[in-house]
Motif scaffolding. Structure first.
Motif, PDB file in Angstrom:
ATOM      1  N   GLU A   1       0.813  -1.234   0.000  1.00 47.39           N
ATOM      2  CA  GLU A   1       0.000   0.000   0.000  1.00 47.39           C
ATOM      3  C   GLU A   1       0.836   1.269   0.000  1.00 47.39           C
ATOM      4  OE1 GLU A   1      -3.329   0.705  -0.379  1.00 47.39           O
ATOM      5  OE2 GLU A   1      -3.335  -1.380  -1.003  1.00 47.39           O
ATOM      6  N   ARG A   2       2.087   1.158  -0.462  1.00 40.80           N
ATOM      7  CA  ARG A   2       2.932   2.352  -0.536  1.00 40.80           C
ATOM      8  C   ARG A   2       2.717   3.034  -1.890  1.00 40.80           C
ATOM      9  NH1 ARG A   2       8.339  -0.938   1.029  1.00 40.80           N
ATOM     10  NH2 ARG A   2       7.415  -2.181  -0.643  1.00 40.80           N
ATOM     11  N   PRO A   3       2.400   4.329  -1.877  1.00 43.68           N
ATOM     12  CA  PRO A   3       2.211   5.041  -3.150  1.00 43.68           C
ATOM     13  C   PRO A   3       3.553   5.310  -3.819  1.00 43.68           C
ATOM     14  CG  PRO A   3       2.097   6.577  -1.326  1.00 43.68           C
ATOM     15  CD  PRO A   3       2.249   5.207  -0.705  1.00 43.68           C
TER      16      PRO A   3
ATOM     17  N   PRO B   1      15.334   1.031   9.756  1.00 43.36           N
ATOM     18  CA  PRO B   1      14.876   1.041   8.359  1.00 43.36           C
ATOM     19  C   PRO B   1      13.515   1.725   8.204  1.00 43.36           C
ATOM     20  CG  PRO B   1      15.565  -1.159   9.032  1.00 43.36           C
ATOM     21  CD  PRO B   1      15.553  -0.320  10.265  1.00 43.36           C
ATOM     22  N   PHE B   2      13.360   2.375   7.060  1.00 42.76           N
ATOM     23  CA  PHE B   2      12.115   3.101   6.801  1.00 42.76           C
ATOM     24  C   PHE B   2      11.435   2.556   5.541  1.00 42.76           C
ATOM     25  CE2 PHE B   2      16.027   5.536   6.184  1.00 42.76           C
ATOM     26  CZ  PHE B   2      16.127   5.545   4.798  1.00 42.76           C
ATOM     27  N   CYS B   3      11.580   1.241   5.326  1.00 46.54           N
ATOM     28  CA  CYS B   3      10.948   0.623   4.151  1.00 46.54           C
ATOM     29  C   CYS B   3       9.423   0.793   4.180  1.00 46.54           C
ATOM     30  CB  CYS B   3      11.266  -0.870   4.095  1.00 46.54           C
ATOM     31  SG  CYS B   3      13.012  -1.260   4.032  1.00 46.54           S
TER      32      CYS B   3
ATOM     33  N   ASP C   1       7.354   3.100   4.489  1.00 45.04           N
ATOM     34  CA  ASP C   1       6.705   4.111   3.652  1.00 45.04           C
ATOM     35  C   ASP C   1       7.627   4.575   2.516  1.00 45.04           C
ATOM     36  OD1 ASP C   1       8.435   5.676   5.112  1.00 45.04           O
ATOM     37  OD2 ASP C   1       6.928   7.136   5.751  1.00 45.04           O
ATOM     38  N   CYS C   2       8.491   3.674   2.051  1.00 47.30           N
ATOM     39  CA  CYS C   2       9.414   3.998   0.954  1.00 47.30           C
ATOM     40  C   CYS C   2       8.629   4.133  -0.359  1.00 47.30           C
ATOM     41  CB  CYS C   2      10.476   2.904   0.822  1.00 47.30           C
ATOM     42  SG  CYS C   2      11.546   3.132  -0.596  1.00 47.30           S
ATOM     43  N   ASN C   3       8.774   5.271  -0.989  1.00 48.62           N
ATOM     44  CA  ASN C   3       7.968   5.558  -2.189  1.00 48.62           C
ATOM     45  C   ASN C   3       8.826   5.875  -3.406  1.00 48.62           C
ATOM     46  OD1 ASN C   3       8.963   8.056  -1.477  1.00 48.62           O
ATOM     47  ND2 ASN C   3       6.994   9.131  -1.609  1.00 48.62           N
ATOM     48  N   ARG C   4      10.072   5.320  -3.438  1.00 42.83           N
ATOM     49  CA  ARG C   4      11.035   5.725  -4.463  1.00 42.83           C
ATOM     50  C   ARG C   4      11.223   4.679  -5.570  1.00 42.83           C
ATOM     51  NH1 ARG C   4      12.378   7.165   0.356  1.00 42.83           N
ATOM     52  NH2 ARG C   4      13.671   5.379   0.872  1.00 42.83           N
ATOM     53  N   LEU C   5      11.098   5.160  -6.795  1.00 37.73           N
ATOM     54  CA  LEU C   5      11.390   4.370  -7.993  1.00 37.73           C
ATOM     55  C   LEU C   5      12.717   4.859  -8.559  1.00 37.73           C
ATOM     56  CD1 LEU C   5      10.475   2.462 -10.385  1.00 37.73           C
ATOM     57  CD2 LEU C   5       9.485   4.516 -11.426  1.00 37.73           C
TER      58      LEU C   5
ATOM     59  N   THR D   1      12.979  -0.988  -8.063  1.00 43.01           N
ATOM     60  CA  THR D   1      12.097  -0.490  -7.007  1.00 43.01           C
ATOM     61  C   THR D   1      12.748  -0.514  -5.627  1.00 43.01           C
ATOM     62  OG1 THR D   1      11.114  -2.689  -6.848  1.00 43.01           O
ATOM     63  CG2 THR D   1       9.970  -1.069  -8.230  1.00 43.01           C
ATOM     64  N   CYS D   2      14.056  -0.809  -5.576  1.00 38.13           N
ATOM     65  CA  CYS D   2      14.761  -0.794  -4.290  1.00 38.13           C
ATOM     66  C   CYS D   2      16.244  -0.554  -4.532  1.00 38.13           C
ATOM     67  CB  CYS D   2      14.559  -2.127  -3.559  1.00 38.13           C
ATOM     68  SG  CYS D   2      15.369  -2.206  -1.940  1.00 38.13           S
ATOM     69  N   LEU D   3      16.877   0.185  -3.630  1.00 39.74           N
ATOM     70  CA  LEU D   3      18.313   0.446  -3.727  1.00 39.74           C
ATOM     71  C   LEU D   3      19.121  -0.840  -3.616  1.00 39.74           C
ATOM     72  CD1 LEU D   3      20.769   2.379  -3.715  1.00 39.74           C
ATOM     73  CD2 LEU D   3      20.388   2.736  -1.285  1.00 39.74           C
TER      74      LEU D   3
ATOM     75  N   SER E   1       7.188  -5.447  -3.537  1.00 37.66           N
ATOM     76  CA  SER E   1       7.034  -5.746  -2.111  1.00 37.66           C
ATOM     77  C   SER E   1       8.359  -5.547  -1.384  1.00 37.66           C
ATOM     78  CB  SER E   1       6.515  -7.180  -1.924  1.00 37.66           C
ATOM     79  OG  SER E   1       7.427  -8.092  -2.507  1.00 37.66           O
ATOM     80  N   ASP E   2       9.303  -4.796  -1.985  1.00 42.32           N
ATOM     81  CA  ASP E   2      10.654  -4.640  -1.427  1.00 42.32           C
ATOM     82  C   ASP E   2      10.649  -4.119   0.002  1.00 42.32           C
ATOM     83  OD1 ASP E   2      12.245  -4.997  -4.008  1.00 42.32           O
ATOM     84  OD2 ASP E   2      10.874  -3.375  -4.529  1.00 42.32           O
ATOM     85  N   ARG E   3      11.517  -4.704   0.809  1.00 39.30           N
ATOM     86  CA  ARG E   3      11.741  -4.220   2.179  1.00 39.30           C
ATOM     87  C   ARG E   3      13.100  -4.738   2.654  1.00 39.30           C
ATOM     88  NH1 ARG E   3      10.098  -8.566   5.452  1.00 39.30           N
ATOM     89  NH2 ARG E   3       9.875  -7.210   7.261  1.00 39.30           N
TER      90      ARG E   3
END
Ligand code: SF4
Length: 363
Positions: free
Chosen positions: A10-12, A279-281, A283-287, A297-299, A334-336
């Motif tokens: 549910e992260r935009p 970690p702040f995964c 609410d991570c909203n970065r592409l 979708t993840c560093l 679903s990256d975290r």
């Protein structure tokens, strides 16, 4: 309807980090660019198409990265064109609210700073990992020892002055300084860097040493936690917390004595990016899109796991293909990784996996 797309958690989608080059003029040991540009770099038009598609899906913030983005000759033209996708103040609907750039500052002349501002750049973050020649040289991978480090330090201080003169206001969060802090390597620079940033009147953003890429020799013992950074600096200059904004990467602090970036709204005096310790995964909203058009979708993505956007950018590709591909990528996300790393440590299991390199992913 694809605007406002959300992932599996549910992260935009909110931020597009667009890398313009994998090359860099420095060789910082925590990043270690290999100096190679990937083949098939995107054109200006293709990059604009990527930005427009991301904006249509909810991106509000465009961060231009590298490598070193000032090495890209079309930087100002890209910013000018992207600025046309800006959302008017107080308007609803899609559009960019900010265009930001991360640079090591070594190449930022007065003329370049003015050109970036005139093109429509809103925010500039420069990097400096030490306040002495020796430390700067070691953290930037410079041959030439302290003298080379002093020269780079002088260039970054000049860059701060040029940016300020061009209209980037630190008190409004438009000009900041990044520093990666590694225990046993440059943690003795914490107070000198804080002092330097206070004198310069800019926000200092301290970043925990991360296991990005595969070749920076990362180990848990080399991480100086954000909490310890705040404790050490706060013991010298007392601090007051401002919290971490939603979708932000940094916990923000203000000096109680009024030092730092100063009042003016939008900025903090000190910020800490606790990607390893907190970690702040969630609410991570970065592409991330690389210079050669691969979306991640993840560093901490594994090499080869990205989505190649180039077929959707080819002449004759259906108009909606790019936007739909990005929307589907984000919906599947679903990256975290940083949360998983922390859980693995807690259970005593290694969290080892191969990551794409940071200079390629755009940090
Ligand atoms: S580890 Fe990946 S999902 Fe977590 S905050 Fe970093 S980039 Fe986002």
């Amino acid at each position: 309807m694809t605007a406002g797309v959300r992932d599996q958690r549910e992260r935009p989608l909110g931020v597009l980090r667009l890398s313009l080059t994998a090359r860099c003029n420095l060789a910082c040991p925590y990043c270690l660019p290999d100096g190679q540009e990937p083949p098939g770099l995107l054109s200006l038009e293709q990059r604009l198409a990527v930005i427009a598609a991301a904006v249509a899906l909810g991106v509000r913030s465009l961060r231009l990265t590298g490598g070193e983005p000032l090495l890209h000759p079309g930087l100002e033209a890209l910013i000018s064109a992207a600025a046309r996708l800006r959302r008017p103040p107080d308007a609803t609907g899609t559009g960019l609210d900010e265009i930001a750039l991360t640079s090591n500052g070594a190449l930022l002349s007065a003329e370049r700073a003015r050109a970036l501002r005139a093109a429509g750049l809103d925010r500039l973050t420069l990097s400096l990992d030490g306040a002495s020649g020796q430390a700067v040289a070691a953290m930037a991978g410079l041959a030439g020892g302290a003298a080379a480090g002093e020269a780079l330090l002088a260039k970054v201080l000049d860059a701060i002055a040029h940016a300020r003169a061009a209209g980037f206001d630190p008190a409004r969060g438009q000009l900041k300084l990044n520093a990666v802090i590694q225990r046993g390597r440059n943690d003795d620079q914490l107070l000198p860097l804080a002092d330097l940033a206070r004198q310069q009147g800019v926000e200092l953003r301290l970043i925990e040493f991360m296991d990005v890429g595969n070749r920076n020799g990362w180990r848990p013992e080399a991480v100086l936690s954000a909490a310890e950074m705040v404790e050490r600096i706060g013991a010298r200059w007392p601090l007051e917390p401002l919290g971490r904004p939603a979708h932000g990467t940094a916990g923000r602090w203000r000096y109680r004595d009024g030092g730092g970036a100063g009042p003016g709204g939008g900025g903090a005096d000190l910020a800490v990016v606790a990607s390893v310790s907190e970690p702040f995964c969630g609410d991570c909203n970065r592409l991330r899109v690389t210079a050669d058009g691969i979306a991640y979708t993840c560093l901490f993505a594994t090499p080869g796991s990205g989505l190649d956007l180039r077929p959707r950018l080819a002449p004759g590709a259906p108009t909606d293909a790019l936007r739909e591909a990005l929307a589907n990528l984000w919906r599947r996300r679903s990256d975290r990784w940083s949360e998983e790393r922390q859980a693995a440590w807690a259970s005593g299991a290694p969290a080892a996996t191969r990551h794409a390199e940071m200079a390629y992913l755009g940090g």
